[in-house]
Write an enzyme that holds these catalytic residues in place. Structure first.
Site, PDB file in Angstrom:
ATOM      1  N   PHE A  76      -9.056  -5.987   7.616  1.00  0.00           N
ATOM      2  CA  PHE A  76      -8.411  -4.752   8.087  1.00  0.00           C
ATOM      3  C   PHE A  76      -9.274  -3.554   7.659  1.00  0.00           C
ATOM      4  O   PHE A  76      -9.763  -3.495   6.537  1.00  0.00           O
ATOM      5  CB  PHE A  76      -7.006  -4.630   7.487  1.00  0.00           C
ATOM      6  N   ALA A 134      -9.967  -1.641   2.037  1.00  0.00           N
ATOM      7  CA  ALA A 134      -9.778  -0.213   2.286  1.00  0.00           C
ATOM      8  C   ALA A 134      -8.337   0.012   2.719  1.00  0.00           C
ATOM      9  O   ALA A 134      -7.914  -0.506   3.754  1.00  0.00           O
ATOM     10  CB  ALA A 134     -10.750   0.279   3.356  1.00  0.00           C
ATOM     11  N   ILE A 136      -5.885   3.021   3.670  1.00  0.00           N
ATOM     12  CA  ILE A 136      -5.977   4.422   4.067  1.00  0.00           C
ATOM     13  C   ILE A 136      -4.592   4.933   4.418  1.00  0.00           C
ATOM     14  O   ILE A 136      -3.900   4.364   5.263  1.00  0.00           O
ATOM     15  CB  ILE A 136      -6.942   4.581   5.255  1.00  0.00           C
ATOM     16  N   THR A 140      -1.710   3.450   7.635  1.00  0.00           N
ATOM     17  CA  THR A 140      -0.624   2.511   7.373  1.00  0.00           C
ATOM     18  C   THR A 140       0.600   3.258   6.866  1.00  0.00           C
ATOM     19  O   THR A 140       0.484   4.210   6.088  1.00  0.00           O
ATOM     20  CB  THR A 140      -1.045   1.445   6.342  1.00  0.00           C
ATOM     21  N   HIS A 142       2.903   1.906   5.031  1.00  0.00           N
ATOM     22  CA  HIS A 142       3.314   1.372   3.732  1.00  0.00           C
ATOM     23  C   HIS A 142       2.136   1.403   2.761  1.00  0.00           C
ATOM     24  O   HIS A 142       1.862   0.468   2.040  1.00  0.00           O
ATOM     25  CB  HIS A 142       3.877  -0.046   3.883  1.00  0.00           C
ATOM     26  N   ARG A 181     -17.187   7.194   1.058  1.00  0.00           N
ATOM     27  CA  ARG A 181     -17.332   6.267  -0.068  1.00  0.00           C
ATOM     28  C   ARG A 181     -17.906   4.918   0.348  1.00  0.00           C
ATOM     29  O   ARG A 181     -18.062   4.026  -0.473  1.00  0.00           O
ATOM     30  CB  ARG A 181     -15.973   6.078  -0.748  1.00  0.00           C
TER      31      ARG A 181
END
Length: 227
Positions: A76, A134, A136, A140, A142, A181
């Site tokens: 993901f 990752a 973010i 998402t 949750h 990053r």
């Protein structure tokens, strides 16, 4: 002129003012330099000679020769996790880790990382397990649950197996921060995590801390119960 009178007007007066201002600036620089020197000396006094005589100090080396690593990567947000993985692998090889000593496993998302990391660590085949993902906030609903599960799960995988499981999961507010990053202006956190994995694995070897699982397979050491 009398004491306390203003400097004369004209070019000479400006020169006097400039001279006084230059003197004040030089004095301030001197004070600042002295203060900086004191701060540096204080820091040096903390790091130099801080250990009592006879004390031992251990620092993990960054020589990855002969070390074996597992890398668990979340699929993901792979626009972010692939550059992180590339950065980690480049760093491993730069520090002497053989390509054949790196095993990469893809999992669906950051939530699934800790389980696979723990199971791979429990095999005792690897000197460390690097976890890459990752999470973010904008991607998402949750975010907090997934980020917390990945963080705590990775920590527990280390504690349960006594094999270093290194946290290389980005937790950012937006994609821009994540790209920064993952090889952008903030560097590559996958690369940084790989360095951490090498150093931690070498500290374990220095201290002869072979994996001693605390919670896994506990039944093997327990006496049998009589009927």
């Amino acid at each position: 002129g009398t004491a306390g009178s203003a400097p004369p007007a004209g070019p000479c007066g400006r020169n006097v003012r400039r001279s006084k201002q230059a003197g004040l600036a030089q004095a301030r620089r001197g004070v600042a330099t002295e203060a900086t020197g004191r701060r540096r000396a204080a820091r040096a006094s903390v790091t130099v000679g801080a250990l009592p005589e006879g004390a031992q100090e251990h620092v993990g080396s960054l020589d990855g020769t002969g070390l074996k690593f597992a890398v668990v990567v979340a699929r993901f947000n792979d626009l972010i996790t692939r550059p992180l993985l590339e950065g980690a692998c480049e760093t491993f090889t730069r520090y002497g880790v053989a390509g054949s000593d790196i095993e990469v496993v893809w999992v669906p998302g950051a939530f699934e990382i800790p389980l696979i990391a723990q199971q791979m660590a429990a095999t005792s085949k690897y000197d460390a397990v690097l976890c890459i993902g990752a999470v973010i906030r904008g991607a998402t609903t949750h975010y907090d649950s997934v980020a917390g599960a990945a963080t705590n799960g990775t920590l527990n995988a280390s504690l349960n197996t006594c094999v270093p499981c290194i946290f290389g999961v980005l937790t950012t507010d937006n994609m821009e921060q994540a790209f920064d990053r993952a090889g952008g202006k903030a560097g590559n956190k996958g690369s940084e995590a790989a360095v951490t994995a090498i150093e931690t694995a070498n500290v374990m070897k220095q201290l002869d801390l072979t994996p001693k699982p605390l919670f896994l397979n506990m039944e093997e050491g327990m006496p049998e119960m009589e009927d």
